[in-house]
Design a protein around this motif. Structure first.
Motif, PDB file in Angstrom:
ATOM      1  N   THR A 113     123.671 -31.209  63.207  1.00 50.38           N
ATOM      2  CA  THR A 113     122.958 -30.333  62.140  1.00 50.38           C
ATOM      3  C   THR A 113     121.906 -31.022  61.599  1.00 50.38           C
ATOM      4  N   VAL A 114     121.980 -32.399  61.663  1.00 53.80           N
ATOM      5  CA  VAL A 114     120.795 -33.374  60.908  1.00 53.80           C
ATOM      6  C   VAL A 114     119.379 -32.668  61.337  1.00 53.80           C
ATOM      7  N   THR A 115     119.443 -32.161  62.598  1.00 54.73           N
ATOM      8  CA  THR A 115     118.303 -31.760  63.255  1.00 54.73           C
ATOM      9  C   THR A 115     117.582 -30.778  62.477  1.00 54.73           C
ATOM     10  N   ILE A 116     118.568 -29.626  61.921  1.00 54.17           N
ATOM     11  CA  ILE A 116     117.849 -28.772  61.040  1.00 54.17           C
ATOM     12  C   ILE A 116     117.285 -29.199  59.672  1.00 54.17           C
ATOM     13  N   PHE A 117     118.069 -30.322  59.102  1.00 57.25           N
ATOM     14  CA  PHE A 117     117.526 -30.958  57.966  1.00 57.25           C
ATOM     15  C   PHE A 117     116.153 -31.512  58.046  1.00 57.25           C
ATOM     16  N   GLU A 118     115.952 -32.192  59.521  1.00 59.20           N
ATOM     17  CA  GLU A 118     114.836 -32.780  59.675  1.00 59.20           C
ATOM     18  C   GLU A 118     113.880 -31.795  60.057  1.00 59.20           C
ATOM     19  N   ALA A 119     114.142 -30.791  60.530  1.00 65.78           N
ATOM     20  CA  ALA A 119     113.108 -29.748  60.795  1.00 65.78           C
ATOM     21  C   ALA A 119     112.723 -29.389  59.480  1.00 65.78           C
ATOM     22  N   GLY A 120     113.296 -29.026  58.759  1.00 63.73           N
ATOM     23  CA  GLY A 120     112.890 -28.916  57.199  1.00 63.73           C
ATOM     24  C   GLY A 120     111.721 -29.954  56.645  1.00 63.73           C
ATOM     25  N   ILE A 121     112.203 -31.279  56.978  1.00 66.34           N
ATOM     26  CA  ILE A 121     111.378 -32.219  56.420  1.00 66.34           C
ATOM     27  C   ILE A 121     109.785 -32.078  57.161  1.00 66.34           C
ATOM     28  N   ALA A 122     110.152 -31.778  58.393  1.00 72.14           N
ATOM     29  CA  ALA A 122     108.801 -31.858  59.228  1.00 72.14           C
ATOM     30  C   ALA A 122     107.906 -30.615  58.757  1.00 72.14           C
ATOM     31  N   LEU A 123     108.314 -29.533  58.456  1.00 76.59           N
ATOM     32  CA  LEU A 123     107.758 -28.404  58.122  1.00 76.59           C
ATOM     33  C   LEU A 123     106.991 -28.704  56.942  1.00 76.59           C
TER      34      LEU A 123
ATOM     35  N   ASN B 757     116.977 -43.319  61.076  1.00 74.15           N
ATOM     36  CA  ASN B 757     117.182 -42.016  60.718  1.00 74.15           C
ATOM     37  C   ASN B 757     118.445 -41.450  60.345  1.00 74.15           C
ATOM     38  N   ALA B 758     119.536 -42.370  60.691  1.00 70.91           N
ATOM     39  CA  ALA B 758     120.910 -41.967  60.154  1.00 70.91           C
ATOM     40  C   ALA B 758     120.719 -42.308  58.866  1.00 70.91           C
ATOM     41  N   ILE B 759     120.245 -43.218  58.191  1.00 66.73           N
ATOM     42  CA  ILE B 759     120.176 -43.195  56.780  1.00 66.73           C
ATOM     43  C   ILE B 759     119.320 -42.297  56.166  1.00 66.73           C
ATOM     44  N   LEU B 760     118.281 -41.743  56.727  1.00 65.64           N
ATOM     45  CA  LEU B 760     117.472 -40.866  56.084  1.00 65.64           C
ATOM     46  C   LEU B 760     117.966 -39.504  56.263  1.00 65.64           C
ATOM     47  N   GLY B 761     118.596 -39.092  57.123  1.00 65.49           N
ATOM     48  CA  GLY B 761     119.224 -37.800  57.319  1.00 65.49           C
ATOM     49  C   GLY B 761     120.390 -37.635  56.876  1.00 65.49           C
ATOM     50  N   ASP B 762     121.586 -38.845  57.056  1.00 64.94           N
ATOM     51  CA  ASP B 762     122.771 -38.669  56.926  1.00 64.94           C
ATOM     52  C   ASP B 762     123.313 -39.345  55.519  1.00 64.94           C
ATOM     53  N   ARG B 764     121.638 -41.267  53.125  1.00 68.01           N
ATOM     54  CA  ARG B 764     120.842 -41.028  52.014  1.00 68.01           C
ATOM     55  C   ARG B 764     120.067 -39.767  52.075  1.00 68.01           C
ATOM     56  N   ALA B 765     120.613 -38.682  52.499  1.00 69.75           N
ATOM     57  CA  ALA B 765     119.762 -37.392  52.637  1.00 69.75           C
ATOM     58  C   ALA B 765     119.287 -36.819  51.472  1.00 69.75           C
ATOM     59  N   PHE B 766     120.202 -37.137  50.354  1.00 70.25           N
ATOM     60  CA  PHE B 766     119.470 -36.532  48.900  1.00 70.25           C
ATOM     61  C   PHE B 766     118.223 -37.214  48.577  1.00 70.25           C
ATOM     62  N   ASP B 767     118.008 -38.397  48.782  1.00 71.70           N
ATOM     63  CA  ASP B 767     116.663 -39.125  48.530  1.00 71.70           C
ATOM     64  C   ASP B 767     115.564 -38.357  49.532  1.00 71.70           C
ATOM     65  N   THR B 768     116.042 -38.096  50.673  1.00 68.63           N
ATOM     66  CA  THR B 768     115.043 -37.561  51.683  1.00 68.63           C
ATOM     67  C   THR B 768     114.274 -36.155  51.155  1.00 68.63           C
ATOM     68  N   MET B 769     115.631 -35.252  50.784  1.00 65.21           N
ATOM     69  CA  MET B 769     115.493 -33.936  50.228  1.00 65.21           C
ATOM     70  C   MET B 769     114.443 -33.839  49.257  1.00 65.21           C
ATOM     71  N   LEU B 770     114.891 -34.707  48.258  1.00 69.04           N
ATOM     72  CA  LEU B 770     114.174 -34.458  47.019  1.00 69.04           C
ATOM     73  C   LEU B 770     112.752 -35.126  47.192  1.00 69.04           C
ATOM     74  N   GLU B 771     112.624 -36.088  48.138  1.00 69.95           N
ATOM     75  CA  GLU B 771     111.171 -36.659  48.404  1.00 69.95           C
ATOM     76  C   GLU B 771     110.460 -35.471  49.068  1.00 69.95           C
ATOM     77  N   SER B 772     111.209 -34.902  49.945  1.00 71.07           N
ATOM     78  CA  SER B 772     110.251 -33.599  50.390  1.00 71.07           C
ATOM     79  C   SER B 772     109.738 -32.634  49.608  1.00 71.07           C
ATOM     80  N   LEU B 773     110.636 -32.484  48.358  1.00 69.54           N
ATOM     81  CA  LEU B 773     110.299 -31.613  47.240  1.00 69.54           C
ATOM     82  C   LEU B 773     109.124 -32.188  46.637  1.00 69.54           C
ATOM     83  N   VAL B 774     109.225 -33.505  46.211  1.00 72.48           N
ATOM     84  CA  VAL B 774     107.949 -33.862  45.685  1.00 72.48           C
ATOM     85  C   VAL B 774     106.857 -33.823  46.294  1.00 72.48           C
TER      86      VAL B 774
END
Lengths: 140, 800
Positions: A113-123, B757-762, B764-774
């Motif tokens: 499922t992380v791929t979906i998350f990553e796709a969001g980041i990529a977009l 990528n495991a760190i970024l996506g799994d 510490r995903a919260f950081d990554t998500m907020l970074e994308s928001l920023v």
């Protein structure tokens, strides 16, 4: 730009394809090899940037009728939704899962499922980078 | 998915759908679709009544940040249920009413989006068990209320009122947050239920009283208690349905809810008893006293709401004494006040909601709310007149209406409080019923003003904008339902008492059994009844002679009120902030860099040296290879060369050298992900720079005086040295265990070989998500700055 840029245009036609392929490869392979949503997105965005540099923005916009603002918004939403989704299945916010499936062509494949998350980041990355460059270059 | 949690989120989901649906439904009023949301939720909550009345409670948890104890826990007991019913029930009526009230020039999608946002936030407040989640929803109610008050934002007063309410309620909210954190540091939990369970052991803690007062600050600002009441009259700039909903029925009751919810935690202490009671009584009196002098019907109702909120607040204060005595006869006696508070809370919502709707009708049909221009409307608006009589007589506490019952119970509680054998009540206790009685006389007077000045006397049709006629039937439905409730609650009060008030009461004071009484309309010739008779006699006399004594209001000097204080505070704040900002905001980029770097050197470098953290140990480092040394030399040369670059292009290219060299470093250190990212980023930024060139003015080097150059050089060298020292120190420090062991099993945990990528996506995903928001926000910022030039988008209305 009225300078003679035939070489640039010709080369970029080929190169853009290579970069795009490479970007998608990076994105897909990110789970196990160097790559991932951010880099993949950046590389794809750089392909678009190259297109905008070698052709003018109107031509590219015609060929690529994408609203990059919406694309980036979609990306952020997708990333957040993929975070919220596990909460419906009893998981914590942003928890990811993966499994192995037998797919027709690929054989035994790992899907995460992380791929979906990553796709969001990529977009998001693609949308934001291209949007910034378009805004600056279209400003008169 | 859990039903309760879903109930909180349904309004939010509906909010998000409004803009999508709005375009598709053609001529259908979007309010009808919105109405479905509160109506459905109301039914859902009504279904829960029997179970909750049996003493059941429901709790549902979704993990949010479990490691910090912050979870999305919805908790439904009697108290939450009664609030949830008020929110959804009044919500339905208000939405129905607003469909007819709003004019076609208003933006419906905005209005209903804000309203639904508010509804969801309110449900979140009353249903969440986690303090921090409650806080988030609490502030969301402030924000949505801000948006609703400023709905007609082209009016200056609307913007002023919205800002005022936001500043005051958010100020209190911050205090409340600090109180919550103190509670957490005492008990180690964010859950309200768990706090209640363990708080007894913590009353001796130094933080107990600060936490109490900070939480009360939040509650008092939200519930417009004296002296924070000043925002409520200004909030009346909102559309009337909003006033009916937020400022009488729900949002202002969030403060009351909070006080009720925290009685088991802080109640039973003298500080709580006196603070809540006194603030409540003062608010009760001051609100009622000020309401009499108002000439605007809505302002009158606003002050009346302040006063009634004070009444309920003081009852929660008096009732908290029950916890002091625990289970027993005395506990049960003083627990009655809590019951009365809850009862009056429901009654207040019914009659005040109806009255606001009546004012809305008058405003809508006549074009003014000014009492001096109104009069004799009973002949033109007979149905509205009936509603007004029912509502305001109930507010005045007259018989055959529900307000009478809760008012009598209020008097009972104040009379009982005189003989309270604790908290030192004996000295000043007699003041409690006296203040309550005087305030009630004023309540009677303004209730009569509301009815008689508006509906009796000679009609002044010339002063009105249009000829008054009865509004369309749709506008009358909601107040009619409320009026039916007002009357029927008088005749069958125990239905409400048994099914809603008793469970709510046992939610507040669980240990005290047998406190919940039967409500009876006739309770003999006792003190309370004589108090009511006294109110009617004295009130009628004062109402009839109003003109001869209204001059006492002029005794209060013009500048002596809290609004003036608030305004001058804001003005001074602005002045000082302006003065201070112009000192250091020079608009000169090098100056800003100097601030940042000096700050960095002083704090980080200072901390490094003065805490003795500086320790450089190079013995264990791996040797520097030839390539690495070369790269460092190249980078150093490039960095120094930038300083002497003659053109912008050279500078950018040299900067690029730095970036690409770092990428090579990553390659050398076997970090392909980072190297790739760095390369692409470098390419894209260089392209961006080149694009920007076109729009930049000629590159001119500043010729600053020598001392500035020396100063800047020193700052630059200092920053560089600090970074180097930190880097070397960090490398040799072993303060904590290495966390790398945690990531070693990333393959088992995430199924991915790529640990980055495991760190970024799994992990510490919260950081990554907020970074994308920023990133997204930054992108939007660039877009708007470039596209929307200043001045083009400014609205003319802004300057009204």
């Amino acid at each position: 730009m009225n300078i003679n840029d035939v070489i640039l245009k010709t080369v970029s036609k080929a190169v853009v394809l290579i970069i795009l392929t490479f970007g998608i490869y990076l994105f897909v392979s990110g789970h196990n090899q160097p790559g991932g949503g951010f880099i993949g997105g950046l590389v794809i965005a750089s392909a678009f940037v190259l297109m905008f540099l070698s052709y003018d923005s109107e031509t590219v916009s015609e060929a690529l009728p994408i609203d990059f603002k919406k694309l980036s918004a979609l990306g952020v939403l997708l990333a957040m939704m993929s975070g919220v989704a596990p909460m419906f299945f009893g998981g914590a916010f942003l928890s990811q899962s993966f499994g192995y499936f037998d797919l027709p062509i690929f054989g035994k494949t790992e899907l995460a499922t992380v791929t979906i998350f990553e796709a969001g980041i990529a977009l998001t990355v693609i949308g934001v980078v291209v949007n910034i460059i378009l805004s600056i270059s279209e400003d008169e | 998915m859990h039903l309760l949690i879903l109930a909180i989120f349904i309004p939010f989901i509906a909010t998000a759908l409004i803009p999508l649906i709005h375009k598709r439904i053609g001529s259908l009023h979007i309010g009808w679709l919105v109405l479905l949301v509160p109506l459905t939720l109301f039914v859902v909550f009504v279904i829960q009544i029997p179970a909750v009345a049996n003493g059941e409670t429901f709790i549902q948890t979704v993990d949010w940040i479990p490691s910090l104890g912050i979870n999305f826990t919805a908790y439904l007991d009697g108290l939450s249920l009664i609030m949830a019913l008020l929110i959804t029930g009044m919500g339905s009526l208000v939405v129905l009413y607003s469909i007819y009230y709003l004019s076609s020039s208003d933006s419906f999608p905005h209005f209903y989006a804000y309203l639904l946002l508010f509804m969801g936030a309110m449900l979140g407040v009353v249903l969440s068990d986690n303090l921090l989640v409650l806080y988030i929803f609490w502030e969301l109610t402030s924000i949505s209320s801000f948006l609703l008050i400023a709905f007609w934002y082209h009016r200056k007063n609307s913007r002023y009122g919205a800002q005022k309410s936001l500043l005051i309620t958010v100020f209190g909210g911050f205090g409340m947050l600090a109180g919550f954190l103190m509670l957490h540091s005492m008990t180690g939990t964010f859950s309200i239920r768990e706090t209640i369970a363990v708080i007894g052991q913590y009353t001796d803690y130094a933080l107990f009283y600060p936490a109490m007062f900070l939480v009360l600050l939040g509650a008092f600002t939200k519930s417009a208690q004296f002296p924070f009441h000043i925002w409520l009259p200004d909030a009346m700039e909102a559309p009337t349905p909003v006033s009916a909903y937020l400022h009488s029925a729900t949002m202002v009751k969030a403060g009351l809810y909070l006080v009720a919810r925290f009685i088991p935690i802080f109640g039973g202490t003298a500080a709580w008893f006196w603070t809540v009671t006194i603030v409540g009584l003062v608010t009760l009196f001051w609100g009622a006293f000020c309401a009499v002098r108002q000439t605007d019907l809505k302002a009158l109702l606003a002050y009346s709401t302040i006063s009634q909120l004070g009444l309920i607040m003081s009852l929660f204060g008096l009732g908290s004494a029950a916890l002091h005595f625990g289970d027993g006869e005395r506990g049960a006696l003083y627990g009655l006040a809590i019951f009365a508070a809850l009862f009056h809370m429901v009654n207040h919502s019914t009659f005040k909601g109806a009255l606001f709707m009546v004012v809305g009708i008058i405003d809508h049909q006549v074009g003014t709310r000014d009492i001096r221009r109104l009069g004799g409307l009973s002949a033109f608006l007979p149905i509205t007149f009936t509603f007004a009589v029912i509502g305001s007589f109930s507010m005045a506490g007259l018989p055959f209406l529900n307000g009478f019952l809760s008012k009598e119970m209020f008097f009972t509680a104040t009379v009982d409080a005189v003989s309270l054998p604790a908290f030192g009540v004996s000295t000043w206790g007699l003041l409690i019923p006296v203040i309550a009685w005087i305030a009630s006389v004023f309540t009677f007077i303004y209730s009569m003003i509301f009815v008689f000045r508006t509906f009796f006397g000679t009609p002044q049709l010339k002063k009105l904008d249009r000829k008054p006629i009865e509004p369309s039937i749709g506008m009358l439905i909601s107040p009619a339902i409320l009026c039916i409730l007002i009357v029927s609650l008088f005749f069958v009060p125990n239905l409400l008492g048994d099914y809603l008030l008793k469970p709510a009461m046992s939610g507040i004071i669980p240990g005290i059994s047998g406190a919940a009484p039967q409500i009876s309309a006739w309770h003999g010739f006792n003190t309370e009844l004589f108090m009511t008779l006294g109110i009617i006699v004295v009130g009628t006399f004062l109402f009839l002679t109003f003109r001869s004594w209204h001059k006492i209001y002029l005794l209060q000097p013009a500048g002596w009120n809290f609004t003036v204080l608030y305004n001058s505070f804001l003005k001074d704040l602005k002045r000082v902030a302006n003065w201070l900002t112009t000192r250091y905001m020079t608009g000169h980029l090098p100056t800003y860099f100097a601030y940042i770097f000096v700050f960095f050197i002083v704090t980080s470098g200072g901390a490094l040296i003065f805490t003795g953290a500086l320790s450089i140990d190079l013995t264990a480092d791996s040797p520097i290879s030839f390539y690495e040394g070369m790269l460092v030399v190249v980078m150093a040369i490039a960095a120094i060369a930038i300083l002497f670059a003659k053109s912008r292009l050279t500078a950018i290219l040299l900067n690029g050298v730095l970036g690409f060299s770092i990428a090579i470093f990553f390659v050398l250190f076997r970090a392909p992900d980072l190297a790739l990212t760095q390369l692409v980023i470098e390419t894209v930024t260089t392209a961006l720079f080149l694009l920007c060139f076109h729009f930049l003015p000629e590159w001119t080097k500043e010729d600053s005086p020598k001392w500035i150059k020396v100063r800047n050089a020193m700052i630059a060298i200092g920053a560089g040295v600090t970074v180097t020292l930190i880097g070397l120190t960090v490398n040799s420090g072993t303060l904590f265990d290495s966390i790398s062991g945690y990531f070693e099993n990333s393959y088992e945990l995430t199924g991915g070989d790529n640990i980055v990528n495991a760190i970024l996506g799994d992990f510490r995903a919260f950081d990554t998500m907020l970074e994308s928001l920023v990133l997204f926000i930054a992108g939007l910022g660039v877009y708007t700055l470039i596209r929307l030039k200043l001045g083009k988008g400014a609205d003319k209305d802004e300057h009204q």
